[in-house]
Design a protein around this motif. Structure first.
Motif, short mmCIF file in Angstrom:
data_model
loop_
_atom_site.label_atom_id
_atom_site.label_comp_id
_atom_site.label_asym_id
_atom_site.label_seq_id
_atom_site.Cartn_x
_atom_site.Cartn_y
_atom_site.Cartn_z
N ASN A 124 0.82 -1.22 0.00
CA ASN A 124 0.00 0.00 0.00
C ASN A 124 0.85 1.27 0.00
O ASN A 124 0.32 2.37 0.16
N ARG A 125 2.18 1.06 -0.15
CA ARG A 125 3.16 2.15 -0.18
C ARG A 125 3.08 3.02 1.07
O ARG A 125 3.16 4.25 1.00
N GLU A 126 2.94 2.34 2.20
CA GLU A 126 2.95 2.99 3.50
C GLU A 126 4.30 2.72 4.17
O GLU A 126 4.95 1.71 3.91
N HIS A 127 4.71 3.60 5.06
CA HIS A 127 6.00 3.45 5.72
C HIS A 127 5.97 2.27 6.69
O HIS A 127 4.97 1.98 7.33
N THR A 128 7.10 1.56 6.75
CA THR A 128 7.25 0.40 7.62
C THR A 128 8.48 0.56 8.49
O THR A 128 9.31 1.45 8.27
N ASP A 129 8.61 -0.33 9.49
CA ASP A 129 9.77 -0.26 10.36
C ASP A 129 11.06 -0.60 9.62
O ASP A 129 12.14 -0.12 9.96
N ARG A 130 10.96 -1.43 8.62
CA ARG A 130 12.04 -1.74 7.67
C ARG A 130 11.36 -2.29 6.42
O ARG A 130 10.19 -2.70 6.46
#
Length: 347
Positions: free
Chosen positions: A12-18
């Motif tokens: 979903n092109r959302e920020h992740t922890d890595r």
């Protein structure tokens, strides 16, 4: 985040922890890895590397052995096995329809029926992945390249100009089979597949194998049809297409491709700096060079490349090599790659 959460967020092109981790390797490469780590438990190795995605496929009929060490699979692809020092690897040769003289020969070929596929293990495999909070990638569908292997790629390319109905016929056969194959897999998995893979290599290291107009005529309709079915499940479409395929990316997006693999870094057009402008429209999967960097690079070089990809692509990037890890790759470099991205997430 769990592996499943991390992967879905990236899709979903959302920020992740890595970035999420995926893993592609030849069987011979796995043999070399197992010799290095001291066991041959693939699942244990994937857990140790914190791989977030599990790749699953239904069972297929065994290939038949022909003369002179040549094998033929259910599609009529023919190949031999070459020794690498760490195990055998497949090398393709002329397919069963290489010498076909008419479309009637294509139509009379004994194409496989969907009933040959075995889904008996798929439900449990998906449940095991879900129990570990991992994402699931499924399949190995093709709509253009593998038909070309059956026909012979030089013939297949020429047919696009002089026998276009032959090309459409072959793509129709493969598309119909794999749409039904994916429907059956979706049902067998009880809806626990997140990504369906479609492959068709359209590029050489120097540039595209065909024009965009030929892509739109011979491939796009079948790719879009397949993507529509996959999206109907609520799953995502990953397209594997090697080489310099930058000119096709807008068309891939129009066809409904969600994830592009392997983003082989063979030219300036395929660099992350050039591709980042598509990041809001498609996820990138791969990119880490398997021709020089991973086989011959230092740990510091691998760390720098990991930082480069993470910084440029940001959200919506999935870590993987730019094709299967090959058996010329030192296992310690494979491990260093994932450790480098894990460290980036911790920074």
């Amino acid at each position: 985040m769990t592996g499943y959460e991390r992967t879905i967020a990236a899709l979903n092109r959302e920020h992740t922890d890595r970035p999420p981790f995926d893993f592609w390797a030849e069987d011979a490469t796995l043999n070399r890895i197992f010799a290095y780590i001291g066991h041959n438990d693939l699942e244990r190795f994937l857990d140790d590397m914190k791989i977030d995605i599990r790749a699953l496929r239904a069972g297929e009929p065994e290939s038949k052995r022909l003369e002179n060490g040549v094998f033929q699979n259910m599609w009529g692809e023919r190949f031999v096995y070459k020794e690498t020092g760490w195990g055998e690897m497949r090398e393709d040769t002329y397919g069963a329809l290489y010498n076909a003289k008419s479309i009637d020969e294509l139509m009379s070929f004994p194409w496989p029926d969907n009933d040959v596929m075995d889904y008996s293990k798929l439900r449990e495999q998906c449940r095991e992945a879900r129990d570990k909070n991992l994402a699931v990638r499924y399949g190995f569908a093709d709509i253009w390249q593998r038909p070309g292997l059956v026909r012979g790629m030089e013939n297949h390319l020429a047919d696009m100009a002089i026998n276009p109905d032959w090309v459409h016929y072959l793509s129709r056969v493969f598309t119909d089979f794999y749409i039904e194959e994916y429907r059956r897999a979706w049902e067998a998995s009880e809806g626990n597949i997140d990504i369906f893979l479609v492959i068709s290599d359209l590029g050489s290291q120097r540039g595209p194998l065909i024009s965009v107009s030929m892509f739109n005529k011979f491939i796009a309709p079948y790719l879009a049809e397949t993507a529509e079915v996959i999206h109907g499940f609520g799953a995502k479409v990953m397209l594997h297409s090697c080489g310099n395929i930058a000119s096709f990316i807008p068309a891939f997006i129009d066809c409904g491709v969600d994830i592009l693999n392997p983003i082989q870094p063979v030219s300036a057009e395929m660099s992350p700096e050039s591709l980042k402008w598509f990041s809001g429209k498609i996820c990138f999967h791969g990119g880490i060079d398997v021709q020089r960097l991973i086989p011959m690079g230092t740990t510091d070089e691998i760390k720098r490349e990991a930082r480069r990809y993470a910084d440029i692509f940001g959200a919506g990037y999935i870590v993987c090599p730019a094709h299967f890890f090959q058996p010329d790759t030192p296992p310690e470099n494979i491990i260093a790659l994932y450790q480098a991205f894990e460290q980036i997430g911790a920074d």
